[in-house]
Motif scaffolding. Structure first.
Motif: not given
Length: 401
Positions: A293-294, A10-19, A311-314
């Motif tokens: 997400x988010x 998995x690649x996650x784009x974005x290092x905020x709360x959701x990522x 965002x946390x739910x997603x």
């Protein structure tokens, strides 16, 4: 420039709360992932945003063994000071004996991000800051045996080399203006949007925090919300086409005082921004093997304090779906990801629209007229006096509805 290739699940784009929440969940369940963030770590961890995590969110972190990221935070105030046309009163927000609200915490978003980052890196997570010029390829295919998605980016913090990551899935957690949703063909998404017709001037100032306070006034809504131990976030309802030049510091303080009807503490202003209030939902929240997400998928007005919790739910829904798909070869949760999330999103969009219009219409009649103002005030009176109305509000606030 040289180009290097690698593989992950998995690649996650974005290092905020959701990522970062998603990254931590996957890492703890043995699913490989790489988190790409275009900004520096310092920038991400200093980004000032609100952060009341509802009871559902706190219990979620505990259930996944990440209670450390929400430890040592205080509960939000159970009462809030209101002033309506200069007259003051205090309102209990969570007058309930069920325990639904016991776990809510006030956690500035940048602190939660810092804690999630520390947990992810401590457990061996792969987090790459200053990953720029991100592009997504081959995301359309839904067949797991078809071409794998590729994420291409340039490492701005090192050699500047172009890197390519082959993966099974891409999680777009890079916000409303990110590259993830922009990578989806326009005709594959439906955009639902509503502009409320007004904005907030949001001001972060070095003002000793007092308990949270809101003012409803014919000049517009105003709020003073604690942000840590040495600062407060100030909110002033304004026109969406206002500019920061129209709001020098002197006007901010005089307008706050006018709307609250009493003197207010002043201090150095750290930053200001104008936030148009709007609700946005994109459907579906996935395309091929790209999942949104988010804020990449939905925006709620800040009056609801629900953006972080959506965002946390997603993140939890998507993590459970990926674990089922990759550990048990069960695609059902992944197939239903968008539908599952959107039911929750629309429920909270309804809440966000209600609380936003209620609080703003009760003051400034220039937007919706005097009739709507009186209706809003009647609703507020019911909200303050009816245990049933208060209970429903509390369920939404706690995230248990």
């Amino acid at each position: 420039m040289s180009e290097t290739g690698e593989n992950t699940a998995v690649v996650i784009i974005g290092a905020g709360v959701a990522g970062l929440t998603l990254g931590n969940f996957l890492l703890r369940n043995g699913i490989g992932c790489v988190v790409l963030e275009k900004r520096s770590r310092e920038y991400v961890e200093r980004r000032q945003r609100a952060g009341t995590i509802d009871s559902r969110g706190v219990r979620m972190f505990r259930a996944w063994g990440l209670e450390e990221v929400v430890e040592n935070f205080g509960a939000p105030d159970e009462t809030i000071s209101f002033r309506m046309d200069g007259e003051g009163f205090t309102q209990d927000l969570f007058d309930d004996e069920s325990g639904d609200f016991d776990d809510m915490v006030f956690c500035p978003q940048q602190v939660l991000v810092r804690n999630l980052t520390d947990a992810f890196l401590r457990d061996g997570g792969d987090l790459r800051y200053e990953s720029v010029d991100i592009s997504l390829e081959d995301i359309d295919g839904e067949d797991i045996d078809g071409p794998r998605p590729r994420v291409r980016y340039r490492d701005a913090s090192a050699s500047g080399a172009t890197r390519v990551i082959n993966c099974d899935y891409v999680a777009g957690c890079d916000g409303y203006h990110g590259v993830s949703r922009e990578s989806i063909p326009a005709d594959a998404l439906t955009r639902y949007a509503y502009d409320y017709g007004y904005a907030w001037l949001s001001v972060l100032a070095e003002v000793t925090p007092d308990p949270a306070a809101m003012a409803i006034h014919s000049r517009g809504l105003a709020g003073i919300i604690p942000r840590g131990t040495t600062a407060s976030r100030l909110y002033l309802q304004c026109a969406p086409d206002d500019t920061l030049e129209q709001w020098p510091d002197e006007r901010v303080w005089s307008e706050l005082e006018a709307r609250f009807g009493v003197p207010v503490a002043t201090g150095p202003v750290i930053n200001k921004q104008i936030l148009p209030l709007r609700s946005v939902v994109y459907s579906p929240m996935s395309h091929g093997r790209l999942y949104l997400l988010g804020d990449a998928a939905h925006i709620v007005p800040p009056m609801s304090a629900k953006g972080i919790n959506l965002a946390l739910h997603d993140a939890e829904v998507f993590a459970r779906a990926l674990i089922a798909r990759m550990k048990k070869d069960d695609p059902a949760l992944l197939t239903g990801y968008s539908e599952t999330c959107l039911r929750h999103v629309w429920n909270y969009q309804a809440y966000a629209a209600w609380i936003t219009e209620l609080m703003h219409n009760a003051g400034d009649a220039s937007y919706e007229g005097e009739f709507r103002k009186q209706i809003a005030r009647a609703e507020l009176e019911r909200q303050f006096t009816s245990p049933t109305a208060k209970r429903l509000f509390g369920e939404f606030a706690a995230g248990v509805n």
